[in-house]
Design a protein around this motif. Structure first.
Motif, PDB file in Angstrom:
ATOM      1  N   GLU A 139      43.751  42.630  34.959  1.00 38.19           N
ATOM      2  CA  GLU A 139      42.390  42.622  35.021  1.00 38.19           C
ATOM      3  C   GLU A 139      41.973  42.043  36.524  1.00 38.19           C
ATOM      4  O   GLU A 139      40.750  41.815  36.950  1.00 38.19           O
ATOM      5  CB  GLU A 139      41.582  41.777  34.271  1.00 38.19           C
ATOM      6  CG  GLU A 139      41.919  42.468  32.974  1.00 38.19           C
ATOM      7  CD  GLU A 139      40.955  43.574  32.496  1.00 38.19           C
ATOM      8  OE1 GLU A 139      39.936  43.954  33.366  1.00 38.19           O
ATOM      9  OE2 GLU A 139      41.408  44.592  31.703  1.00 38.19           O
ATOM     10  N   GLU A 140      42.965  41.722  37.354  1.00 37.25           N
ATOM     11  CA  GLU A 140      42.844  41.137  38.723  1.00 37.25           C
ATOM     12  C   GLU A 140      42.073  39.902  38.713  1.00 37.25           C
ATOM     13  O   GLU A 140      41.037  39.567  39.775  1.00 37.25           O
ATOM     14  CB  GLU A 140      42.478  42.373  39.619  1.00 37.25           C
ATOM     15  CG  GLU A 140      43.174  43.525  39.449  1.00 37.25           C
ATOM     16  CD  GLU A 140      43.121  44.511  40.704  1.00 37.25           C
ATOM     17  OE1 GLU A 140      41.463  44.713  41.154  1.00 37.25           O
ATOM     18  OE2 GLU A 140      43.702  45.564  40.880  1.00 37.25           O
ATOM     19  N   VAL A 141      42.155  39.155  37.733  1.00 35.26           N
ATOM     20  CA  VAL A 141      41.430  38.031  37.816  1.00 35.26           C
ATOM     21  C   VAL A 141      42.282  36.788  38.934  1.00 35.26           C
ATOM     22  O   VAL A 141      41.616  36.141  39.685  1.00 35.26           O
ATOM     23  CB  VAL A 141      41.449  36.977  36.188  1.00 35.26           C
ATOM     24  CG1 VAL A 141      40.878  35.679  36.442  1.00 35.26           C
ATOM     25  CG2 VAL A 141      40.566  37.701  35.469  1.00 35.26           C
ATOM     26  N   HIS A 151      36.413  32.857  41.983  1.00 35.75           N
ATOM     27  CA  HIS A 151      35.897  34.044  42.831  1.00 35.75           C
ATOM     28  C   HIS A 151      35.618  35.379  41.753  1.00 35.75           C
ATOM     29  O   HIS A 151      34.575  35.921  42.077  1.00 35.75           O
ATOM     30  CB  HIS A 151      36.936  34.516  43.963  1.00 35.75           C
ATOM     31  CG  HIS A 151      36.960  33.666  44.933  1.00 35.75           C
ATOM     32  ND1 HIS A 151      35.955  33.285  45.859  1.00 35.75           N
ATOM     33  CD2 HIS A 151      38.144  33.095  45.519  1.00 35.75           C
ATOM     34  CE1 HIS A 151      36.384  32.461  46.943  1.00 35.75           C
ATOM     35  NE2 HIS A 151      37.756  32.310  46.663  1.00 35.75           N
ATOM     36  N   TYR A 152      36.307  35.274  40.787  1.00 30.72           N
ATOM     37  CA  TYR A 152      36.346  36.217  39.766  1.00 30.72           C
ATOM     38  C   TYR A 152      34.946  36.270  39.127  1.00 30.72           C
ATOM     39  O   TYR A 152      34.060  37.143  39.060  1.00 30.72           O
ATOM     40  CB  TYR A 152      37.389  36.442  38.748  1.00 30.72           C
ATOM     41  CG  TYR A 152      37.349  37.482  37.780  1.00 30.72           C
ATOM     42  CD1 TYR A 152      37.847  38.739  38.176  1.00 30.72           C
ATOM     43  CD2 TYR A 152      36.765  37.495  36.502  1.00 30.72           C
ATOM     44  CE1 TYR A 152      37.939  39.876  37.076  1.00 30.72           C
ATOM     45  CE2 TYR A 152      36.752  38.217  35.646  1.00 30.72           C
ATOM     46  CZ  TYR A 152      37.373  39.520  35.945  1.00 30.72           C
ATOM     47  OH  TYR A 152      37.269  40.597  34.943  1.00 30.72           O
ATOM     48  N   GLN A 177      40.854  31.603  42.488  1.00 32.25           N
ATOM     49  CA  GLN A 177      40.820  32.872  42.085  1.00 32.25           C
ATOM     50  C   GLN A 177      40.076  33.284  41.098  1.00 32.25           C
ATOM     51  O   GLN A 177      39.208  34.154  40.822  1.00 32.25           O
ATOM     52  CB  GLN A 177      42.084  33.543  41.885  1.00 32.25           C
ATOM     53  CG  GLN A 177      43.000  33.684  43.492  1.00 32.25           C
ATOM     54  CD  GLN A 177      44.309  34.157  43.091  1.00 32.25           C
ATOM     55  OE1 GLN A 177      44.704  34.753  42.068  1.00 32.25           O
ATOM     56  NE2 GLN A 177      45.262  33.658  44.062  1.00 32.25           N
ATOM     57  N   VAL A 178      39.933  32.382  39.958  1.00 31.05           N
ATOM     58  CA  VAL A 178      39.258  32.364  38.911  1.00 31.05           C
ATOM     59  C   VAL A 178      37.635  32.137  39.017  1.00 31.05           C
ATOM     60  O   VAL A 178      36.590  33.010  38.763  1.00 31.05           O
ATOM     61  CB  VAL A 178      39.438  31.315  37.698  1.00 31.05           C
ATOM     62  CG1 VAL A 178      38.266  31.198  36.397  1.00 31.05           C
ATOM     63  CG2 VAL A 178      40.767  31.743  37.061  1.00 31.05           C
ATOM     64  N   LYS A 227      32.104  37.405  41.171  1.00 33.19           N
ATOM     65  CA  LYS A 227      32.222  38.680  41.550  1.00 33.19           C
ATOM     66  C   LYS A 227      31.631  39.468  40.400  1.00 33.19           C
ATOM     67  O   LYS A 227      30.659  40.623  40.254  1.00 33.19           O
ATOM     68  CB  LYS A 227      33.613  39.232  41.728  1.00 33.19           C
ATOM     69  CG  LYS A 227      33.780  40.634  41.917  1.00 33.19           C
ATOM     70  CD  LYS A 227      35.041  41.127  42.098  1.00 33.19           C
ATOM     71  CE  LYS A 227      35.808  41.261  40.726  1.00 33.19           C
ATOM     72  NZ  LYS A 227      36.956  41.926  40.687  1.00 33.19           N
ATOM     73  N   GLU A 228      31.697  38.962  38.849  1.00 31.76           N
ATOM     74  CA  GLU A 228      31.350  39.544  37.600  1.00 31.76           C
ATOM     75  C   GLU A 228      29.935  39.051  37.142  1.00 31.76           C
ATOM     76  O   GLU A 228      29.517  39.840  36.365  1.00 31.76           O
ATOM     77  CB  GLU A 228      32.293  39.262  36.441  1.00 31.76           C
ATOM     78  CG  GLU A 228      33.527  39.645  36.994  1.00 31.76           C
ATOM     79  CD  GLU A 228      33.783  41.164  36.935  1.00 31.76           C
ATOM     80  OE1 GLU A 228      33.187  41.796  36.185  1.00 31.76           O
ATOM     81  OE2 GLU A 228      34.500  41.823  37.712  1.00 31.76           O
TER      82      GLU A 228
END
Length: 139
Positions: free
Chosen positions: A80-82, A133-134, A130-131, A137-138
């Motif tokens: 899921e590109e997390v 940023h995810y 990274q989490v 974004k969401e």
């Protein structure tokens, strides 16, 4: 509409700096003692649980496919590109340590510095970034 428990995720992510610092300190001062060995086991275990707990919260909140194992959690959040593919591969390898740490602890090589220990702090920091940023974004 998704219900993502961001507070629960952030609570776990907020523990990563302390965990990462402890991993760095342990790797730098490694002497093979029983105390260091036991500390290493606990830090590896906490890292696994932190990553998979965050992954589970993301999977549940964003209604991703159901995970069937610890490594599957990482596979899903990688897919899921997390997290990026390289980090997902490293975290999958990390989750493979859960069984020996939890169920086969009596045969864990306590006197040896595990190869992941010196690198794991960096992996955890990247995971947290990274989490984060995810989530931005969401939302």
């Amino acid at each position: 509409m998704y219900y993502v428990n961001v507070q629960d995720i952030r609570l776990r992510l907020d523990g990563i700096p302390e965990l990462a610092d402890a991993l760095d300190e342990l790797a730098a001062s490694w002497n093979g003692s029983t105390l260091h060995g036991l500390a290493q086991e606990r830090l590896l275990h906490l890292a696994i649980e932190t990553v998979t707990d965050v992954g589970s919260c993301l999977i549940d909140g964003y209604i991703m496919r159901e995970a069937s194992s610890y490594s599957d959690i990482i596979e899903i959040i990688g897919g899921e590109e997390v997290v990026d593919a390289e980090l997902a591969d490293r975290l999958k390898a990390l989750t493979a340590l859960r069984r020996p740490l939890v169920q086969e602890f009596y045969s864990w090589p306590r006197g040896e510095l595990h190869p992941y220990t010196p690198e794991l702090a960096g992996w955890l920091r990247r995971f947290s970034d990274q989490v984060g940023h995810y989530l931005q974004k969401e939302q």
